[in-house]
Scaffold this motif. Structure first.
Motif, PDB file in Angstrom:
ATOM      1  N   GLU A  90      -2.344 -14.563   4.931  1.00 20.28           N
ATOM      2  CA  GLU A  90      -2.464 -13.773   3.703  1.00 20.28           C
ATOM      3  C   GLU A  90      -3.723 -12.903   3.727  1.00 20.28           C
ATOM      4  O   GLU A  90      -3.685 -11.730   3.335  1.00 20.28           O
ATOM      5  CB  GLU A  90      -2.467 -14.700   2.476  1.00 20.28           C
ATOM      6  N   ASP A  91      -4.820 -13.490   4.203  1.00 16.42           N
ATOM      7  CA  ASP A  91      -6.063 -12.719   4.310  1.00 16.42           C
ATOM      8  C   ASP A  91      -5.906 -11.565   5.293  1.00 16.42           C
ATOM      9  O   ASP A  91      -6.375 -10.434   5.038  1.00 16.42           O
ATOM     10  CB  ASP A  91      -7.227 -13.626   4.741  1.00 16.42           C
ATOM     11  N   SER A  92      -5.241 -11.847   6.400  1.00 13.71           N
ATOM     12  CA  SER A  92      -5.021 -10.795   7.413  1.00 13.71           C
ATOM     13  C   SER A  92      -4.128  -9.688   6.864  1.00 13.71           C
ATOM     14  O   SER A  92      -4.393  -8.494   7.072  1.00 13.71           O
ATOM     15  CB  SER A  92      -4.381 -11.429   8.654  1.00 13.71           C
ATOM     16  N   LEU A  93      -3.073 -10.094   6.119  1.00 20.75           N
ATOM     17  CA  LEU A  93      -2.202  -9.090   5.507  1.00 20.75           C
ATOM     18  C   LEU A  93      -2.949  -8.260   4.473  1.00 20.75           C
ATOM     19  O   LEU A  93      -2.766  -7.027   4.390  1.00 20.75           O
ATOM     20  CB  LEU A  93      -0.980  -9.761   4.866  1.00 20.75           C
ATOM     21  N   ALA A  94      -3.793  -8.898   3.701  1.00 16.37           N
ATOM     22  CA  ALA A  94      -4.579  -8.170   2.693  1.00 16.37           C
ATOM     23  C   ALA A  94      -5.525  -7.186   3.368  1.00 16.37           C
ATOM     24  O   ALA A  94      -5.676  -6.036   2.915  1.00 16.37           O
ATOM     25  CB  ALA A  94      -5.353  -9.157   1.823  1.00 16.37           C
ATOM     26  N   ALA A  95      -6.151  -7.616   4.455  1.00 13.40           N
ATOM     27  CA  ALA A  95      -7.057  -6.721   5.187  1.00 13.40           C
ATOM     28  C   ALA A  95      -6.275  -5.553   5.786  1.00 13.40           C
ATOM     29  O   ALA A  95      -6.724  -4.392   5.743  1.00 13.40           O
ATOM     30  CB  ALA A  95      -7.790  -7.493   6.286  1.00 13.40           C
ATOM     31  N   ALA A  96      -5.095  -5.854   6.342  1.00 11.29           N
ATOM     32  CA  ALA A  96      -4.269  -4.787   6.916  1.00 11.29           C
ATOM     33  C   ALA A  96      -3.824  -3.819   5.827  1.00 11.29           C
ATOM     34  O   ALA A  96      -3.795  -2.585   6.042  1.00 11.29           O
ATOM     35  CB  ALA A  96      -3.059  -5.389   7.635  1.00 11.29           C
ATOM     36  N   GLN A  97      -3.467  -4.348   4.661  1.00 12.52           N
ATOM     37  CA  GLN A  97      -3.049  -3.490   3.542  1.00 12.52           C
ATOM     38  C   GLN A  97      -4.206  -2.591   3.100  1.00 12.52           C
ATOM     39  O   GLN A  97      -4.013  -1.398   2.845  1.00 12.52           O
ATOM     40  CB  GLN A  97      -2.560  -4.340   2.365  1.00 12.52           C
ATOM     41  N   THR A  98      -5.405  -3.184   3.026  1.00 14.78           N
ATOM     42  CA  THR A  98      -6.593  -2.400   2.647  1.00 14.78           C
ATOM     43  C   THR A  98      -6.828  -1.285   3.664  1.00 14.78           C
ATOM     44  O   THR A  98      -7.077  -0.121   3.300  1.00 14.78           O
ATOM     45  CB  THR A  98      -7.826  -3.314   2.549  1.00 14.78           C
ATOM     46  N   GLN A  99      -6.741  -1.636   4.943  1.00 16.13           N
ATOM     47  CA  GLN A  99      -6.951  -0.629   5.994  1.00 16.13           C
ATOM     48  C   GLN A  99      -5.874   0.442   5.929  1.00 16.13           C
ATOM     49  O   GLN A  99      -6.165   1.639   6.070  1.00 16.13           O
ATOM     50  CB  GLN A  99      -6.953  -1.317   7.363  1.00 16.13           C
ATOM     51  N   LEU A 100      -4.640   0.039   5.666  1.00 13.53           N
ATOM     52  CA  LEU A 100      -3.546   1.001   5.546  1.00 13.53           C
ATOM     53  C   LEU A 100      -3.786   1.936   4.369  1.00 13.53           C
ATOM     54  O   LEU A 100      -3.600   3.167   4.485  1.00 13.53           O
ATOM     55  CB  LEU A 100      -2.217   0.248   5.379  1.00 13.53           C
ATOM     56  N   ASP A 101      -4.206   1.341   3.231  1.00 15.67           N
ATOM     57  CA  ASP A 101      -4.492   2.157   2.049  1.00 15.67           C
ATOM     58  C   ASP A 101      -5.610   3.151   2.336  1.00 15.67           C
ATOM     59  O   ASP A 101      -5.545   4.328   1.938  1.00 15.67           O
ATOM     60  CB  ASP A 101      -4.860   1.272   0.853  1.00 15.67           C
ATOM     61  N   GLU A 102      -6.648   2.689   3.033  1.00 14.19           N
ATOM     62  CA  GLU A 102      -7.761   3.584   3.359  1.00 14.19           C
ATOM     63  C   GLU A 102      -7.323   4.713   4.309  1.00 14.19           C
ATOM     64  O   GLU A 102      -7.723   5.866   4.155  1.00 14.19           O
ATOM     65  CB  GLU A 102      -8.920   2.794   3.974  1.00 14.19           C
ATOM     66  N   THR A 103      -6.497   4.330   5.276  1.00 11.46           N
ATOM     67  CA  THR A 103      -6.001   5.322   6.245  1.00 11.46           C
ATOM     68  C   THR A 103      -5.133   6.356   5.517  1.00 11.46           C
ATOM     69  O   THR A 103      -5.244   7.571   5.748  1.00 11.46           O
ATOM     70  CB  THR A 103      -5.189   4.647   7.355  1.00 11.46           C
ATOM     71  N   LYS A 104      -4.286   5.859   4.625  1.00 11.46           N
ATOM     72  CA  LYS A 104      -3.405   6.758   3.848  1.00 11.46           C
ATOM     73  C   LYS A 104      -4.251   7.708   2.996  1.00 11.46           C
ATOM     74  O   LYS A 104      -3.976   8.911   2.928  1.00 11.46           O
ATOM     75  CB  LYS A 104      -2.487   5.924   2.969  1.00 11.46           C
ATOM     76  N   ALA A 105      -5.260   7.161   2.343  1.00 13.45           N
ATOM     77  CA  ALA A 105      -6.130   8.006   1.523  1.00 13.45           C
ATOM     78  C   ALA A 105      -6.830   9.058   2.375  1.00 13.45           C
ATOM     79  O   ALA A 105      -6.956  10.230   1.949  1.00 13.45           O
ATOM     80  CB  ALA A 105      -7.125   7.135   0.787  1.00 13.45           C
ATOM     81  N   GLY A 106      -7.284   8.638   3.557  1.00 18.60           N
ATOM     82  CA  GLY A 106      -7.955   9.588   4.463  1.00 18.60           C
ATOM     83  C   GLY A 106      -7.008  10.667   4.916  1.00 18.60           C
ATOM     84  O   GLY A 106      -7.382  11.862   4.991  1.00 18.60           O
ATOM     85  N   LEU A 107      -5.768  10.314   5.207  1.00 22.03           N
ATOM     86  CA  LEU A 107      -4.782  11.307   5.641  1.00 22.03           C
ATOM     87  C   LEU A 107      -4.447  12.282   4.514  1.00 22.03           C
ATOM     88  O   LEU A 107      -4.258  13.491   4.750  1.00 22.03           O
ATOM     89  CB  LEU A 107      -3.499  10.614   6.136  1.00 22.03           C
ATOM     90  N   GLU A 108      -4.368  11.731   3.304  1.00 22.25           N
ATOM     91  CA  GLU A 108      -4.068  12.603   2.166  1.00 22.25           C
ATOM     92  C   GLU A 108      -5.207  13.585   1.923  1.00 22.25           C
ATOM     93  O   GLU A 108      -4.983  14.735   1.560  1.00 22.25           O
ATOM     94  CB  GLU A 108      -3.787  11.759   0.909  1.00 22.25           C
ATOM     95  N   GLN A 109      -6.441  13.138   2.130  1.00 20.96           N
ATOM     96  CA  GLN A 109      -7.590  14.040   1.963  1.00 20.96           C
ATOM     97  C   GLN A 109      -7.565  15.118   3.052  1.00 20.96           C
ATOM     98  O   GLN A 109      -7.849  16.275   2.789  1.00 20.96           O
ATOM     99  CB  GLN A 109      -8.908  13.259   2.066  1.00 20.96           C
ATOM    100  N   ASP A 110      -7.239  14.671   4.277  1.00 23.66           N
ATOM    101  CA  ASP A 110      -7.185  15.619   5.383  1.00 23.66           C
ATOM    102  C   ASP A 110      -6.110  16.669   5.136  1.00 23.66           C
ATOM    103  O   ASP A 110      -6.291  17.841   5.491  1.00 23.66           O
ATOM    104  CB  ASP A 110      -6.903  14.912   6.715  1.00 23.66           C
ATOM    105  N   ALA A 111      -4.981  16.237   4.549  1.00 24.45           N
ATOM    106  CA  ALA A 111      -3.899  17.164   4.336  1.00 24.45           C
ATOM    107  C   ALA A 111      -4.289  18.101   3.208  1.00 24.45           C
ATOM    108  O   ALA A 111      -4.004  19.247   3.192  1.00 24.45           O
ATOM    109  CB  ALA A 111      -2.628  16.397   3.957  1.00 24.45           C
TER     110      ALA A 111
END
Length: 111
Positions: A90-111
């Motif tokens: 669960e902790d690993s999934l939460a960390a992966a979700q956080t990283q995914l959210d951050e990556t998505k936010a970064g991509l949206e800013q880049d776009a």
């Protein structure tokens, strides 16, 4: 003298009859006492056998209880390990979700 002798014979016969009666009563009493002693001995033997059986049962139950306690300890340890592994996932999934959210936010800013 003949009358005295006859009276003594009668007294002797009476005494013999009383002695026979007393002897019979004594024999009956001894037989009754022996029957009670035999009954008590049989009861004591049965009690001893019952006690021995109960002691064996108790020892067996103690062994079974110790075995059950050991199995419970193993099961508890396994459950604790499973809970820890689940928490790690669960902790690993939460960390992966956080990283995914951050990556998505970064991509949206880049776009």
């Amino acid at each position: 003298l003949e009358q005295d002798a006859a009276s003594l014979r009668t007294d002797l016969d009476s005494a013999k009859a009383q002695l026979a009666s007393a002897t019979t009563a004594l024999d009956d009493e001894r037989a009754a006492k022996q029957a009670v002693e035999d009954s008590l001995a049989a009861a004591q033997t049965q009690l001893d056998e019952t006690r021995a059986g109960l002691e064996q049962d108790a020892a067996s139950l103690r062994t079974d209880l110790d075995s059950a306690k050991a199995q419970l300890a193993l099961a508890t340890t396994a459950l604790d390990d499973e809970r820890a592994a689940k928490q790690a996932v669960e902790d690993s999934l939460a960390a992966a979700q956080t990283q995914l959210d951050e990556t998505k936010a970064g991509l949206e800013q880049d776009a």
